[in-house]
Design an enzyme around this catalytic site. Structure first.
Site, PDB file in Angstrom:
ATOM      1  N   PHE A   1       2.643  -8.284  13.034  1.00 27.70           N
ATOM      2  CA  PHE A   1       2.283  -6.922  13.402  1.00 27.70           C
ATOM      3  C   PHE A   1       3.451  -6.029  13.033  1.00 27.70           C
ATOM      4  CE2 PHE A   1      -1.088  -5.507  16.671  1.00 27.70           C
ATOM      5  CZ  PHE A   1      -2.104  -6.005  15.892  1.00 27.70           C
TER       6      PHE A   1
ATOM      7  N   ARG B   1       5.354   2.477  21.055  1.00 28.27           N
ATOM      8  CA  ARG B   1       4.965   1.143  21.487  1.00 28.27           C
ATOM      9  C   ARG B   1       4.637   0.280  20.281  1.00 28.27           C
ATOM     10  NH1 ARG B   1      -0.014  -1.436  21.793  1.00 28.27           N
ATOM     11  NH2 ARG B   1      -1.205   0.468  21.507  1.00 28.27           N
TER      12      ARG B   1
ATOM     13  N   LEU C   1     -10.795   3.196  16.172  1.00 30.22           N
ATOM     14  CA  LEU C   1      -9.653   2.477  15.637  1.00 30.22           C
ATOM     15  C   LEU C   1     -10.003   1.522  14.502  1.00 30.22           C
ATOM     16  CD1 LEU C   1      -6.598   2.097  16.172  1.00 30.22           C
ATOM     17  CD2 LEU C   1      -7.237  -0.053  17.226  1.00 30.22           C
TER      18      LEU C   1
ATOM     19  N   GLN D   1       1.339   8.064  21.089  1.00 33.61           N
ATOM     20  CA  GLN D   1       1.241   7.355  19.823  1.00 33.61           C
ATOM     21  C   GLN D   1      -0.046   7.744  19.096  1.00 33.61           C
ATOM     22  OE1 GLN D   1       0.443   2.867  19.454  1.00 33.61           O
ATOM     23  NE2 GLN D   1       2.598   3.104  18.949  1.00 33.61           N
TER      24      GLN D   1
ATOM     25  N   GLU E   1      -4.617  -2.525  13.470  1.00 32.63           N
ATOM     26  CA  GLU E   1      -3.417  -2.788  12.697  1.00 32.63           C
ATOM     27  C   GLU E   1      -3.474  -4.172  12.046  1.00 32.63           C
ATOM     28  OE1 GLU E   1       0.144  -1.432  14.443  1.00 32.63           O
ATOM     29  OE2 GLU E   1       1.373  -3.043  13.627  1.00 32.63           O
TER      30      GLU E   1
ATOM     31  N   HIS F   1      -2.206   6.574  16.239  1.00 39.54           N
ATOM     32  CA  HIS F   1      -2.383   5.383  15.414  1.00 39.54           C
ATOM     33  C   HIS F   1      -2.699   5.848  14.004  1.00 39.54           C
ATOM     34  CE1 HIS F   1      -3.752   1.523  13.948  1.00 39.54           C
ATOM     35  NE2 HIS F   1      -3.369   0.954  15.065  1.00 39.54           N
TER      36      HIS F   1
ATOM     37  N   HIS G   1      -3.883   7.609  20.255  1.00 45.13           N
ATOM     38  CA  HIS G   1      -4.133   6.209  20.558  1.00 45.13           C
ATOM     39  C   HIS G   1      -3.545   5.731  21.869  1.00 45.13           C
ATOM     40  CE1 HIS G   1      -5.051   2.104  19.635  1.00 45.13           C
ATOM     41  NE2 HIS G   1      -3.789   1.736  19.622  1.00 45.13           N
TER      42      HIS G   1
ATOM     43  N   ARG H   1       4.165   2.673  13.640  1.00 43.73           N
ATOM     44  CA  ARG H   1       2.916   3.424  13.630  1.00 43.73           C
ATOM     45  C   ARG H   1       3.156   4.910  13.371  1.00 43.73           C
ATOM     46  NH1 ARG H   1      -0.645   0.456  18.379  1.00 43.73           N
ATOM     47  NH2 ARG H   1      -1.114  -1.329  17.048  1.00 43.73           N
TER      48      ARG H   1
HETATM   49  C1  LIG Z   1      -8.952   0.842  20.063  1.00 41.78           C
HETATM   50  C2  LIG Z   1      -7.724   0.294  20.691  1.00 41.78           C
HETATM   51  C3  LIG Z   1      -7.182  -0.899  20.257  1.00 41.78           C
HETATM   52  C4  LIG Z   1      -6.049  -1.415  20.852  1.00 41.78           C
HETATM   53  N1  LIG Z   1      -5.548  -2.587  20.385  1.00 41.78           N
HETATM   54  C5  LIG Z   1      -4.457  -3.101  20.986  1.00 41.78           C
HETATM   55  C6  LIG Z   1      -3.899  -4.324  20.537  1.00 41.78           C
HETATM   56  O1  LIG Z   1      -4.395  -4.935  19.602  1.00 41.78           O
HETATM   57  N2  LIG Z   1      -2.832  -4.816  21.175  1.00 41.78           N
HETATM   58  C7  LIG Z   1      -2.280  -4.175  22.232  1.00 41.78           C
HETATM   59  O2  LIG Z   1      -1.327  -4.683  22.786  1.00 41.78           O
HETATM   60  N3  LIG Z   1      -2.780  -3.011  22.672  1.00 41.78           N
HETATM   61  C8  LIG Z   1      -3.842  -2.457  22.077  1.00 41.78           C
HETATM   62  N4  LIG Z   1      -4.335  -1.265  22.529  1.00 41.78           N
HETATM   63  C9  LIG Z   1      -3.802  -0.667  23.741  1.00 41.78           C
HETATM   64  C10 LIG Z   1      -4.357  -1.381  24.954  1.00 41.78           C
HETATM   65  O3  LIG Z   1      -5.690  -1.709  24.747  1.00 41.78           O
HETATM   66  C11 LIG Z   1      -4.293  -0.552  26.210  1.00 41.78           C
HETATM   67  O4  LIG Z   1      -3.033  -0.008  26.369  1.00 41.78           O
HETATM   68  C12 LIG Z   1      -4.583  -1.409  27.427  1.00 41.78           C
HETATM   69  O5  LIG Z   1      -5.801  -2.068  27.283  1.00 41.78           O
HETATM   70  C13 LIG Z   1      -4.606  -0.598  28.683  1.00 41.78           C
HETATM   71  O6  LIG Z   1      -5.024  -1.412  29.739  1.00 41.78           O
HETATM   72  P1  LIG Z   1      -5.031  -0.887  31.207  1.00 41.78           P
HETATM   73  O7  LIG Z   1      -5.463  -2.009  32.062  1.00 41.78           O
HETATM   74  O8  LIG Z   1      -3.760  -0.243  31.514  1.00 41.78           O
HETATM   75  O9  LIG Z   1      -6.114   0.266  31.244  1.00 41.78           O
HETATM   76  P2  LIG Z   1      -7.645   0.372  30.793  1.00 41.78           P
HETATM   77  O10 LIG Z   1      -8.144  -0.845  30.155  1.00 41.78           O
HETATM   78  O11 LIG Z   1      -7.735   1.643  30.084  1.00 41.78           O
HETATM   79  O12 LIG Z   1      -8.383   0.472  32.164  1.00 41.78           O
HETATM   80  C14 LIG Z   1      -8.231   1.573  33.002  1.00 41.78           C
HETATM   81  C15 LIG Z   1      -9.039   1.315  34.222  1.00 41.78           C
HETATM   82  O13 LIG Z   1      -8.770   2.314  35.187  1.00 41.78           O
HETATM   83  C16 LIG Z   1      -9.962   2.823  35.668  1.00 41.78           C
HETATM   84  N5  LIG Z   1      -9.800   4.182  36.108  1.00 41.78           N
HETATM   85  C17 LIG Z   1      -9.247   5.212  35.449  1.00 41.78           C
HETATM   86  N6  LIG Z   1      -9.326   6.322  36.196  1.00 41.78           N
HETATM   87  C18 LIG Z   1      -9.953   5.971  37.333  1.00 41.78           C
HETATM   88  C19 LIG Z   1     -10.340   6.676  38.492  1.00 41.78           C
HETATM   89  N7  LIG Z   1     -10.100   7.962  38.619  1.00 41.78           N
HETATM   90  N8  LIG Z   1     -10.977   6.012  39.463  1.00 41.78           N
HETATM   91  C20 LIG Z   1     -11.238   4.698  39.353  1.00 41.78           C
HETATM   92  N9  LIG Z   1     -10.880   3.981  38.287  1.00 41.78           N
HETATM   93  C21 LIG Z   1     -10.263   4.617  37.292  1.00 41.78           C
HETATM   94  C22 LIG Z   1     -10.893   2.728  34.530  1.00 41.78           C
HETATM   95  O14 LIG Z   1     -12.193   2.829  34.991  1.00 41.78           O
HETATM   96  C23 LIG Z   1     -10.525   1.375  33.970  1.00 41.78           C
HETATM   97  O15 LIG Z   1     -11.156   0.360  34.679  1.00 41.78           O
HETATM   98  C24 LIG Z   1      -5.446  -0.726  21.910  1.00 41.78           C
HETATM   99  C25 LIG Z   1      -5.974   0.478  22.321  1.00 41.78           C
HETATM  100  C26 LIG Z   1      -7.088   1.003  21.696  1.00 41.78           C
HETATM  101  C27 LIG Z   1      -7.558   2.342  22.087  1.00 41.78           C
END
Ligand SMILES: Cc1cc2nc3c(=O)[nH]c(=O)nc-3n(C[C@H](O)[C@H](O)[C@H](O)COP(=O)(O)OP(=O)(O)OC[C@H]3O[C@@H](n4cnc5c(N)ncnc54)[C@H](O)[C@@H]3O)c2cc1C
Ligand code: SF4
Ligand code: SF4
Ligand code: FES
Lengths: 519, 562
Positions: B120, B381, B249, B233, B252, B235, B347, B283
């Protein structure tokens, strides 16, 4: 000029509406538009309270399943056509919270009932060594995003939650295939009615990840159940015993077709082609006149027909129910018979007029033989209607002249449409017959309940499914329902007993029209 | 104002990678855990992650180790990372990926049967573990399987709107049941915020619908510190066409597997900018390179660059990039044969709630993990570090929340505050005149995309700040839901989100104005060349209700910035 798509959405707020109702919206079409875009457009332009679920807009999260023109699809990956009206409804089976938003609690409950996680009895040591080939199949069915679309149109779930539905049966298979899981998932699959599935492939067709649930989950679990010593239902077993004994899944009643024919070759002058005819059990033992009709129709269209006298069951019932020994023995035998005949009579095309046999030859025999000996069978398999339309060609078909003045609808056999990709050809054939008024059945591709060993093993369930199907067919207002599978024909005949609705097998009807035309 | 009060030991807000992991950890401590999310369980943004998760197992490149992972993370983050947090990330990642395997995850394998790892951007070794290009989905599905084994009570489609703080300690949250519209109060001994990012404050984004920054907004209102909010970031490779897929997306992994970037002359333009690392530059670097090509007239017809993988064997593409094939098939493009058009998309939020090594915040009993936190990733990141973050800090936040919950009893909650909060939400439904949330949101996301984007300049950002202050004052209090129905009403959901979006956007813009030099993802065309920018900006709501910002020294343990 901008095109508009007429979109009807089933609205319902149980707090205030007695009944759900359809509301129409005009949506401006844009190239590449998906059903989700349509919904967002409506939400943005007309009604911000329109309820539907979505998150990723890319087929990754599994939130957005709705019924699009009666079939469940994920909205974000379903393209809309500029000149097709849209009807959008919530998924079937699950109660509605509002508009297109279903209450998923029953589904979740059903999922939790199978202890849907890798069960372990010892602490793993790290790193765990798992080889790529151990997870090859698992990886395929692991792609599920739990969108529940497949549950909505499963004919079995429609009748009973005793069957957990494709999504969940897939999860059982996923766990069975996981080398780390220690639970007896086969016992669980038996308890979860794995034999209820008709292998209609609706789920596979709907699945946004194209997971072959009937083959990779249902039939796999069944094969493992048989291997583990679970006996098949006596109704199913009887068929398989017959196959092993006689090469036919049913017992003799009247003189079988192959016995009654006085020769193997039915040749014409100046043939435009030559095919081998794979009769299958039912045409041979139960529908002899149909078999003859078929040879006649092909002959009339200048096709030489070879009917090898020695034929053997394709063993569809064995593939479907998991008796792989019978299945594989038959596959080898059928291949041998038809390869021999193809050499002797010099043909490379085999025509089948039974949807189940055709699907089995194409989807089961072909890969199995190829895997076992490195090369697939040396002949190509066509469905009868497909052969006529696509090989002979519509313009070359000798037009049948006898009028059949009826309103006729079509029941699409699961193993013909989704099984072999033959959708329009049988309808085209019907339309060639003068006098026929073809009536479209919007549910034509729904399972009749006969397949997958269900008619043989679970007659009550099979009848329930048939009754649901019956109502749909009757709703068309047709005088006659036609189909192109002997097995469906039998099931349809049963379901229509005592009604005015006639049931016919398409080649029969075609032959009738030809005959009438001669007179 | 009618509401129901629900009791639990630990409340986890968010059910993505971080939230689920925290909930599982909490439940392992024999505590009653409730997990909230706006979407159905399993549908969180994490399911969209594609490429993989960084962990220095050394399965493919045996010389890799946590030390190098640390170094890559800090240099990748332009030295702004909290190094204490980064040390924990690289140390714990291995154990956490084994946890995932224990729960049932199916990662792709090396020939020896170990977890396979791919290259990566900006990483010294092949370090990113994956399951084809659906790694996030694999992790999400695994965590859902695991959640279904635990005693965690899942309240999905429940929207938390406000954190309740009693005498400086967390006491619960106010929430709305989105399905039926009921008001709920959750009283908990400890709370974990795992609310994800806020890509949706930009009009072009790779993020899921839910990522609007509720967590940042709520934490700010409750009095938390937020750090590095200017670091967004972009992307480099988002989809360009069709319009409705814009911003989606393109992982990568496409470049990791050997994809190349071309301009409209067919030149592999990365030669011009980063010849040593080419497509695998950072990125921010790749995003700026693409935009430069576009701005200088060498872009593709729809305003992007070409990304091609057509020179690779089809079998590799089919095995390792299956979702990409599917995604572009929908757009009528066969990536095995033709190039894709790509351009940058909003992103990831590097910034967020400021946390310590125990995932604690400055409010006792409030913990946070995942993308809603800031500090770990610094100015940029690394691809693959976010998923690792969710697992490492998800687990830590769950454990800390459990320890804390065991040491305290439930606090009282202030009924006046609660009533006021629900009245605020109710008012959106009852207002006679006002501004529709859809219009308000459209204005905000365009503003951010236009003015606080990849190439930043003072006057743009100041304009955005002024606008946002105006929106906060004039629009937010006048948001009006068109149809006054509480049962599953997306119009109302949007209205509730809007205030959080504005707060989040303001923090981004204000911090961006404050940072005068270019650093990490914050790139100014009018950068002060004398500013090295080795500090973090920390934001907090002042006593007078005004946004307060200050610069803080970096947290350095091992690597001193050059
Ligand atoms: C398309 C894409 C591809 C990616 N690919 C990669 C990758 O290959 N490798 C990597 O390391 N990272 C990647 N990332 C980044 C990574 O996916 C995210 O940073 C990570 O999944 C975030 O996880 P999280 O648990 O913090 O939040 P999320 O998965 O965003 O979950 C947030 C949670 O909080 C809840 N929530 C939010 N607000 C409220 C509220 N007010 N009340 C109740 N619940 C709420 C939502 O409902 C959800 O359940 C990618 C991101 C994107 C957009
Ligand atoms: S094949 Fe048909 S009956 Fe079987 S699970 Fe799928 S939809 Fe249901
Ligand atoms: S099997 Fe396919 S259709 Fe069924 S829930 Fe999973 S992804 Fe959806
Ligand atoms: S919105 Fe995620 S699958 Fe359709």
């Amino acid at each position: 000029m901008t095109k508009t798509i007429k979109t009807s959405v089933l609205r319902y707020n149980p707090d205030s509406d007695d009944q759900p109702y359809l509301q129409d919206f005009d949506v401006e079409y844009e190239p590449g538009m998906t059903v989700l875009d349509v919904l967002l457009y409506i939400q943005d332009k007309f009604d911000s309270s329109l309820a539907f679920r979505w998150e990723c807009r890319g087929g990754q999260c599994g939130s957005c399943a709705v019924r699009v023109n009666k079939i469940a699809r994920i909205a974000c990956r379903t393209k809309v056509e500029p000149d097709e009206d849209l009807i959008l409804e919530p998924l079937e089976k699950m109660p509605v919270i509002k508009d297109l938003v279903n209450d998923m609690s029953q589904t979740i409950h059903r999922m939790r009932r199978i202890r849907p996680y890798v069960a372990r009895d010892t602490k793993p040591v790290h790193p765990e060594i798992i080889h790529a080939d151990q997870i090859e199949k698992l990886r395929e069915i692991r792609k599920c995003i739990e969108c529940s679309a497949c549950l909505s149109n499963c004919p079995i779930v429609h009748e009973t939650w005793d069957y957990p539905g494709p999504m969940i049966i897939r999860q059982i298979a996923r766990l069975e295939l996981d080398p780390r899981d220690v639970e007896d998932r086969i016992a669980m699959a038996m308890n979860e009615a794995v034999y209820f599935c008709t292998t209609c492939k609706m789920c596979e067709d709907i699945c946004p990840k194209s997971i072959k649930i009937p083959a990779l989950a249902v039939e796999l679990l069944r094969a493992k159940a048989v291997e583990a010593g679970y006996p098949l239902d006596p109704g199913q077993k009887a068929f398989l015993d017959e196959v092993n004994k006689t090469g036919r899944a049913v017992t003799v009643k009247d003189t079988p077709l192959l016995e009654g024919l006085d020769k193997e070759e039915f040749l014409v002058d100046n043939p435009r082609g030559r095919v081998g005819f794979f009769t299958g059990c039912l045409i041979d033992y139960r529908m002899q006149s149909t078999g003859k009709a078929l040879i006649e129709v092909l002959n009339r269209n200048h096709i030489d027909v070879i009917v090898p006298k020695e034929q053997w069951c394709c063993a569809s019932p064995a593939f479907r129910t998991g008796d792989l020994k019978t299945a594989h023995d038959s596959a080898r035998r059928v291949t041998e018979i038809f390869e021999k005949a193809s050499e002797k009579y010099n043909f490379d095309t085999v025509v089948v007029a039974c949807a189940g046999c055709g699907k089995t030859l194409r989807e089961d025999h072909y890969p199995f033989i190829e895997e076992e000996r490195g090369t697939p069978p040396n002949y190509k398999v066509y469905d009868m209607a497909e052969y006529m339309l696509d090989k002979i060609g519509k313009e070359n078909i000798v037009p049948p002249k006898g009028e059949i003045n009826l309103k006729i609808t079509y029941h699409e056999p699961c193993h013909l449409g989704r099984g072999q990709g033959v959708y329009e050809e049988p309808i085209e054939l019907l339309k060639l017959i003068p006098g026929v008024e073809y009536i479209e059945d919007q549910y034509k591709n729904r399972c009749c309940g006969a397949g997958g060993g269900v008619r043989a093993g679970y007659r009550d369930l099979s009848q329930q499914i048939a009754n649901s199907r019956k109502a749909q067919i009757e709703e068309t207002g047709a005088d006659m329902v036609t189909t192109e599978c002997p097995f469906c024909t039998i099931q349809l005949n049963d379901m229509m007993k005592g009604t005015e609705m006639k049931v016919r097998y398409i080649p029969d009807l075609l032959a009738e029209s030809y005959k009438k035309g001669d007179e | 104002m009618d509401y129901k009060t629900i009791m639990c030991d630990i409340l986890v807000v968010g059910a993505g990678g971080a939230g689920c992991r925290a909930a599982i950890e909490g439940a392992n401590h024999n505590l009653d855990v409730i997990m909230l999310s706006k979407e159905l369980l399993g549908k969180a943004h994490t399911s969209m992650a594609e490429g993989g998760l960084n962990v220095s197992l050394g399965n493919v490149d045996p010389d890799d180790n946590p030390e190098t992972h640390f170094k890559d993370t800090i240099t990748g983050g332009n030295y702004l990372n909290n190094q204490k947090l980064a040390e924990i990330l690289v140390e714990d990642a291995a154990q956490r990926i084994f946890d995932l395997e224990d729960m049932g995850a199916v990662f792709d394998r090396t020939p020896e049967g170990k977890i396979a790892q791919r290259p990566f951007g900006k990483q010294s070794w092949r370090r990113t573990a994956y399951a084809s290009d659906r790694t996030g989905s694999e992790i999400m599905v695994t965590l859902v399987e695991a959640i279904r084994k635990t005693s965690v009570r899942v309240f999905d489609e429940v929207f938390a709107t406000k954190l309740l703080v009693t005498d400086g300690k967390i006491s619960g949250v106010c929430a709305v049941d989105l399905k039926y519209g009921d008001y709920l109060v959750f009283r908990a001994k400890s709370v974990v915020m795992a609310t994800g990012g806020a890509g949706r404050i930009f009009s072009v984004t790779s993020n899921a619908q839910l990522d609007v920054g509720d967590g940042y907004g709520m934490a700010y209102e409750a009095g938390c510190d937020l750090i590095d909010m200017e670091m967004i970031q972009f992307h480099p490779t988002g989809m360009v066409k069709p319009e409705s897929a814009k911003g989606r997306l393109v992982t990568e992994a496409v470049r990791g597997e050997g994809g190349i970037l071309l301009n409209n002359k067919g030149e592999r333009f990365m030669h011009r900018y980063y010849p040593e690392v080419m497509e695998l530059a950072g990125r921010d670097q790749v995003a700026r390179s693409i935009m430069t090509e576009v701005l200088e007239g060498r872009g593709s017809p729809d305003g992007g660059a070409y990304l091609s993988i057509a020179h690779l064997p089809k079998s590799i593409v089919e095995f390792r990039l299956e979702s990409m094939i599917e995604q572009f098939e929908d757009a009528g493009i066969d990536i095995r044969e033709e190039p894709m058009q790509v351009s940058p998309t909003a992103h990831h939020f590097m910034g967020g709630i400021k946390t310590d090594e125990d995932a604690g915040t400055i409010i006792s009993g409030l913990f946070a993990s995942g993308e809603c936190t800031g500090g770990l990733h610094g100015g940029n990141r690394l691809g693959g570090n976010a998923l690792a973050d969710t697992q490492v800090y998800g687990a830590i936040s769950g454990e800390s929340a459990a320890k804390y919950a065991k040491s305290v009893s439930h606090l009282g909650v202030d009924k006046k505050t609660i009533t006021k909060e629900f009245e605020r939400l109710e008012a959106m439904l009852n207002r006679k005149d006002g501004i529709s949330p859809a219009d308000a949101r459209g204005e905000l996301t365009e503003l951010m995309w236009e003015k606080v984007q990849i190439f930043r300049k003072e006057e743009d950002m100041q304009f955005a700040v002024d606008e946002l202050r105006r929106i906060e004052k004039d629009v937010v209090p006048n948001i009006k839901v068109d149809v006054p129905v509480k049962r599953f009403n997306p119009g109302w959901h949007q209205a509730m989100e809007f205030v959080h979006m504005v707060t989040t956007a303001r923090m981004v813009a204000e911090a961006a104005v404050m940072r005068k030099g270019s650093r990490g993802a914050h790139y100014r065309v009018d950068a002060d060349p004398n500013e090295k920018g080795y500090y973090n900006i920390v934001i907090k709501k002042g006593k007078d209700g005004k946004m307060e910002m200050k610069k803080e020294d970096l947290v350095i343990t091992k690597i001193t910035p050059p």
